[in-house]
Design a protein around this motif. Structure first.
Motif, PDB file in Angstrom:
ATOM      1  N   LYS A 212      -5.549 -15.073   0.871  1.00  0.00           N
ATOM      2  CA  LYS A 212      -6.922 -14.367   0.316  1.00  0.00           C
ATOM      3  C   LYS A 212      -7.180 -13.412   1.154  1.00  0.00           C
ATOM      4  CE  LYS A 212      -9.917 -17.708   2.649  1.00  0.00           C
ATOM      5  NZ  LYS A 212     -11.088 -18.305   2.913  1.00  0.00           N
ATOM      6  N   GLU A 213      -7.252 -13.328   2.575  1.00  0.00           N
ATOM      7  CA  GLU A 213      -7.397 -12.358   3.324  1.00  0.00           C
ATOM      8  C   GLU A 213      -6.708 -11.046   3.195  1.00  0.00           C
ATOM      9  OE1 GLU A 213      -8.428 -16.272   5.071  1.00  0.00           O
ATOM     10  OE2 GLU A 213      -6.594 -15.399   4.593  1.00  0.00           O
ATOM     11  N   VAL A 214      -5.047 -11.287   2.880  1.00  0.00           N
ATOM     12  CA  VAL A 214      -4.573 -10.024   2.745  1.00  0.00           C
ATOM     13  C   VAL A 214      -4.680  -9.543   1.552  1.00  0.00           C
ATOM     14  CG1 VAL A 214      -2.255  -9.323   2.428  1.00  0.00           C
ATOM     15  CG2 VAL A 214      -2.604 -10.815   4.421  1.00  0.00           C
ATOM     16  N   TYR A 215      -4.995 -10.215   0.593  1.00  0.00           N
ATOM     17  CA  TYR A 215      -5.347  -9.661  -0.955  1.00  0.00           C
ATOM     18  C   TYR A 215      -6.633  -8.904  -0.735  1.00  0.00           C
ATOM     19  CZ  TYR A 215      -6.959  -9.407  -5.668  1.00  0.00           C
ATOM     20  OH  TYR A 215      -7.515  -8.913  -6.866  1.00  0.00           O
ATOM     21  N   ALA A 216      -7.715  -9.614  -0.271  1.00  0.00           N
ATOM     22  CA  ALA A 216      -9.013  -8.767  -0.073  1.00  0.00           C
ATOM     23  C   ALA A 216      -8.734  -7.450   0.804  1.00  0.00           C
ATOM     24  CB  ALA A 216     -10.043  -9.627   0.333  1.00  0.00           C
ATOM     25  N   GLY A 217      -8.180  -7.572   1.924  1.00  0.00           N
ATOM     26  CA  GLY A 217      -8.133  -6.411   2.928  1.00  0.00           C
ATOM     27  C   GLY A 217      -7.203  -5.311   2.194  1.00  0.00           C
ATOM     28  N   THR A 218      -6.152  -5.697   1.248  1.00  0.00           N
ATOM     29  CA  THR A 218      -5.338  -4.858   0.751  1.00  0.00           C
ATOM     30  C   THR A 218      -5.955  -4.000  -0.400  1.00  0.00           C
ATOM     31  OG1 THR A 218      -3.201  -5.958   1.223  1.00  0.00           O
ATOM     32  CG2 THR A 218      -3.044  -4.333  -0.406  1.00  0.00           C
ATOM     33  N   THR A 219      -6.910  -4.833  -0.943  1.00  0.00           N
ATOM     34  CA  THR A 219      -7.775  -4.217  -2.060  1.00  0.00           C
ATOM     35  C   THR A 219      -8.706  -3.337  -1.558  1.00  0.00           C
ATOM     36  OG1 THR A 219      -7.317  -5.986  -3.459  1.00  0.00           O
ATOM     37  CG2 THR A 219      -9.234  -4.771  -4.227  1.00  0.00           C
ATOM     38  N   SER A 220      -9.405  -3.621  -0.496  1.00  0.00           N
ATOM     39  CA  SER A 220     -10.360  -2.881   0.314  1.00  0.00           C
ATOM     40  C   SER A 220      -9.793  -1.688   0.725  1.00  0.00           C
ATOM     41  CB  SER A 220     -10.970  -3.518   1.339  1.00  0.00           C
ATOM     42  OG  SER A 220     -12.146  -2.774   1.907  1.00  0.00           O
ATOM     43  N   LEU A 221      -8.720  -1.398   1.271  1.00  0.00           N
ATOM     44  CA  LEU A 221      -8.140  -0.316   1.669  1.00  0.00           C
ATOM     45  C   LEU A 221      -7.731   0.641   0.538  1.00  0.00           C
ATOM     46  CD1 LEU A 221      -7.711   1.505   4.022  1.00  0.00           C
ATOM     47  CD2 LEU A 221      -5.157   0.801   4.210  1.00  0.00           C
ATOM     48  N   PHE A 222      -7.045   0.157  -0.331  1.00  0.00           N
ATOM     49  CA  PHE A 222      -6.628   0.618  -1.645  1.00  0.00           C
ATOM     50  C   PHE A 222      -7.812   1.532  -2.223  1.00  0.00           C
ATOM     51  CE2 PHE A 222      -6.154   0.843  -6.168  1.00  0.00           C
ATOM     52  CZ  PHE A 222      -4.837   1.573  -6.302  1.00  0.00           C
ATOM     53  N   PHE A 223      -9.098   0.831  -2.300  1.00  0.00           N
ATOM     54  CA  PHE A 223     -10.309   1.465  -3.028  1.00  0.00           C
ATOM     55  C   PHE A 223     -11.074   2.613  -2.092  1.00  0.00           C
ATOM     56  CE2 PHE A 223      -9.354  -1.643  -6.447  1.00  0.00           C
ATOM     57  CZ  PHE A 223      -9.532  -1.163  -7.381  1.00  0.00           C
TER      58      PHE A 223
ATOM     59  N   LEU B  93       0.821  -1.254  -0.077  1.00  0.00           N
ATOM     60  CA  LEU B  93       0.113  -0.038   0.071  1.00  0.00           C
ATOM     61  C   LEU B  93       0.973   1.230  -0.033  1.00  0.00           C
ATOM     62  CD1 LEU B  93      -2.783  -1.204   2.251  1.00  0.00           C
ATOM     63  CD2 LEU B  93      -3.192  -0.383   0.022  1.00  0.00           C
ATOM     64  N   ALA B  94       1.935   1.140   0.636  1.00  0.00           N
ATOM     65  CA  ALA B  94       3.004   2.342   0.625  1.00  0.00           C
ATOM     66  C   ALA B  94       3.426   2.766  -0.510  1.00  0.00           C
ATOM     67  CB  ALA B  94       4.038   2.045   1.646  1.00  0.00           C
ATOM     68  N   LEU B  95       3.512   1.773  -1.605  1.00  0.00           N
ATOM     69  CA  LEU B  95       3.748   1.924  -2.988  1.00  0.00           C
ATOM     70  C   LEU B  95       2.767   2.139  -3.943  1.00  0.00           C
ATOM     71  CD1 LEU B  95       6.497  -1.051  -3.287  1.00  0.00           C
ATOM     72  CD2 LEU B  95       7.156   1.420  -3.089  1.00  0.00           C
ATOM     73  N   LEU B  96       1.683   1.723  -3.539  1.00  0.00           N
ATOM     74  CA  LEU B  96       0.485   1.649  -4.462  1.00  0.00           C
ATOM     75  C   LEU B  96      -0.259   3.137  -4.282  1.00  0.00           C
ATOM     76  CD1 LEU B  96      -0.956  -1.944  -4.130  1.00  0.00           C
ATOM     77  CD2 LEU B  96      -0.100  -0.834  -6.272  1.00  0.00           C
ATOM     78  N   VAL B  97      -0.534   3.476  -3.388  1.00  0.00           N
ATOM     79  CA  VAL B  97      -1.402   4.620  -2.979  1.00  0.00           C
ATOM     80  C   VAL B  97      -0.977   5.872  -3.385  1.00  0.00           C
ATOM     81  CG1 VAL B  97      -2.206   5.986  -1.179  1.00  0.00           C
ATOM     82  CG2 VAL B  97      -2.572   3.709  -0.931  1.00  0.00           C
ATOM     83  N   PRO B  98       0.321   6.178  -3.269  1.00  0.00           N
ATOM     84  CA  PRO B  98       0.888   7.410  -3.974  1.00  0.00           C
ATOM     85  C   PRO B  98       0.442   7.573  -5.477  1.00  0.00           C
ATOM     86  CG  PRO B  98       2.618   6.720  -2.705  1.00  0.00           C
ATOM     87  CD  PRO B  98       1.577   5.727  -2.517  1.00  0.00           C
ATOM     88  N   GLY B  99       0.898   6.272  -6.055  1.00  0.00           N
ATOM     89  CA  GLY B  99       0.578   6.238  -7.521  1.00  0.00           C
ATOM     90  C   GLY B  99      -1.106   6.246  -7.779  1.00  0.00           C
ATOM     91  N   LEU B 100      -1.742   5.698  -6.859  1.00  0.00           N
ATOM     92  CA  LEU B 100      -3.368   5.855  -7.240  1.00  0.00           C
ATOM     93  C   LEU B 100      -3.649   7.478  -7.060  1.00  0.00           C
ATOM     94  CD1 LEU B 100      -6.274   4.910  -6.918  1.00  0.00           C
ATOM     95  CD2 LEU B 100      -5.868   4.827  -4.219  1.00  0.00           C
ATOM     96  N   LEU B 101      -3.253   8.026  -6.091  1.00  0.00           N
ATOM     97  CA  LEU B 101      -3.690   9.702  -5.965  1.00  0.00           C
ATOM     98  C   LEU B 101      -3.064  10.361  -7.318  1.00  0.00           C
ATOM     99  CD1 LEU B 101      -2.849  10.114  -2.122  1.00  0.00           C
ATOM    100  CD2 LEU B 101      -4.847   9.636  -3.374  1.00  0.00           C
ATOM    101  N   THR B 102      -1.917  10.150  -7.587  1.00  0.00           N
ATOM    102  CA  THR B 102      -1.461  10.610  -8.888  1.00  0.00           C
ATOM    103  C   THR B 102      -2.209  10.516  -9.993  1.00  0.00           C
ATOM    104  OG1 THR B 102       0.807  10.838  -8.290  1.00  0.00           O
ATOM    105  CG2 THR B 102       0.636  10.996 -10.288  1.00  0.00           C
ATOM    106  N   GLY B 103      -2.692   9.140 -10.157  1.00  0.00           N
ATOM    107  CA  GLY B 103      -3.509   8.767 -11.422  1.00  0.00           C
ATOM    108  C   GLY B 103      -4.818   9.411 -11.422  1.00  0.00           C
TER     109      GLY B 103
ATOM    110  N   GLY C 113      -9.900  -1.613 -11.070  1.00  0.00           N
ATOM    111  CA  GLY C 113      -9.511  -3.060 -10.268  1.00  0.00           C
ATOM    112  C   GLY C 113      -8.325  -3.902 -11.133  1.00  0.00           C
ATOM    113  N   PRO C 114      -8.497  -3.770 -12.325  1.00  0.00           N
ATOM    114  CA  PRO C 114      -7.752  -4.857 -13.148  1.00  0.00           C
ATOM    115  C   PRO C 114      -6.083  -4.312 -12.980  1.00  0.00           C
ATOM    116  CG  PRO C 114      -9.408  -4.406 -14.516  1.00  0.00           C
ATOM    117  CD  PRO C 114      -9.565  -3.593 -13.281  1.00  0.00           C
ATOM    118  N   PRO C 115      -5.789  -3.077 -13.227  1.00  0.00           N
ATOM    119  CA  PRO C 115      -4.321  -2.889 -12.856  1.00  0.00           C
ATOM    120  C   PRO C 115      -3.884  -3.161 -11.274  1.00  0.00           C
ATOM    121  CG  PRO C 115      -5.520  -0.957 -13.734  1.00  0.00           C
ATOM    122  CD  PRO C 115      -6.502  -1.861 -13.402  1.00  0.00           C
ATOM    123  N   LEU C 116      -4.917  -2.962 -10.551  1.00  0.00           N
ATOM    124  CA  LEU C 116      -4.466  -3.436  -8.929  1.00  0.00           C
ATOM    125  C   LEU C 116      -4.256  -5.015  -8.791  1.00  0.00           C
ATOM    126  CD1 LEU C 116      -3.741  -2.816  -6.031  1.00  0.00           C
ATOM    127  CD2 LEU C 116      -6.373  -3.088  -5.552  1.00  0.00           C
TER     128      LEU C 116
END
Length: 252
Positions: free
Chosen positions: A165-176, A75-85, A151-154
């Motif tokens: 499976k829990e970490v995948y879903a939880g990480t996706t949930s917080l990201f979105f 998330l520390a790597l993904l979220v800054p890119g998300l906000l920029t996008g 969803g697809p890029p993430l």
């Protein structure tokens, strides 16, 4: 758009399905619930309707996807890119060719799933990559801002990591949760929802706890392999939906 029974039922069913996906898989496949909305409203109106509802859905889903299910290094790597996008998507919303973006995203997603299938359809465990994470975050931000399809890029970044499976879903949930909260105001500025749309939002609120809970129950019944296979299958559904949106847009 008139507030008819058909409009209410289609919108409620769409929100229920989206919430189900958030409860089961963390929210990366919300686009599968959007076709129902296309039966009763145009895509821009649907975007304005969903933008605030996504926030409520995400916050409720976090009751189930607690901090222990978040992959914080990713998330520390993904979220800054998300906000920029999201920022890029907002600035280019009026000039971007949404149809072309949908077709390209669909093609890349289908290639990704095809390579996974050719490789034997196994859950791989690959090392974390900062450039790939940032790129996935930016691509997800642009596509979620333009077409609610982040969803697809993430998924293409997270699935090869072989997270539980829990970490995948939880990480996706917080990201979105972060992404949808960030893009809500820009979407509302672009769309200016009518009173009818706000009424529809209020009517659909009861679908949120029901849908998320049902999805979470399904997640608990599936094992690791089933969750991952379902996610890859949903990527195909998502890609075909994007491909249809893009191609049909040029034919109209």
């Amino acid at each position: 758009m008139e507030l008819t029974l058909a409009t209410i039922l289609a919108t409620f069913a769409s929100v229920l399905l989206i919430c189900f996906m958030k409860g089961a898989f963390g929210g990366g496949f919300s686009i599968v619930g959007i076709p129902l909305l296309s039966l009763v409203m145009d895509p821009v109106t649907a975007g304005g309707l969903l933008a605030p509802l996504f926030i409520a859905m995400d916050l409720y889903a976090l009751r189930y996807w607690k901090p222990s299910t978040w992959s914080k290094p990713d998330l520390a790597l993904l979220v800054p890119g998300l906000l920029t996008g999201i920022g890029i998507g907002y600035m280019l919303f009026r000039v971007l060719d949404h149809r072309a973006i949908a077709i390209v995203m669909a093609a890349v997603t289908l290639i990704f799933v095809g390579l996974w299938f050719v490789g034997g359809g196994k859950v791989a465990i690959r090392p974390r990559s900062s450039p790939k994470a940032i790129g996935a975050g930016v691509a997800s931000g642009i596509s979620t801002m333009v077409a609610h399809s982040g969803g697809p890029p993430l998924a293409m970044y997270l699935l090869p990591l072989g997270l539980s499976k829990e970490v995948y879903a939880g990480t996706t949930s917080l990201f979105f949760t972060v992404g949808n909260a960030t893009k809500a105001v820009p979407w509302l500025l672009l769309v200016h929802p009518t009173t009818t749309v706000w009424i529809l939002m209020a009517i659909c609120l009861p679908a949120i706890p029901i849908g998320v809970w049902l999805g979470w129950r399904l997640h608990g019944r599936l094992d690791q392999g089933q969750v991952y296979r379902t996610c890859y299958g949903l990527l195909v559904v998502t890609a075909l939906k994007l491909l249809w949106d893009g191609v049909s847009g040029y034919l109209v």
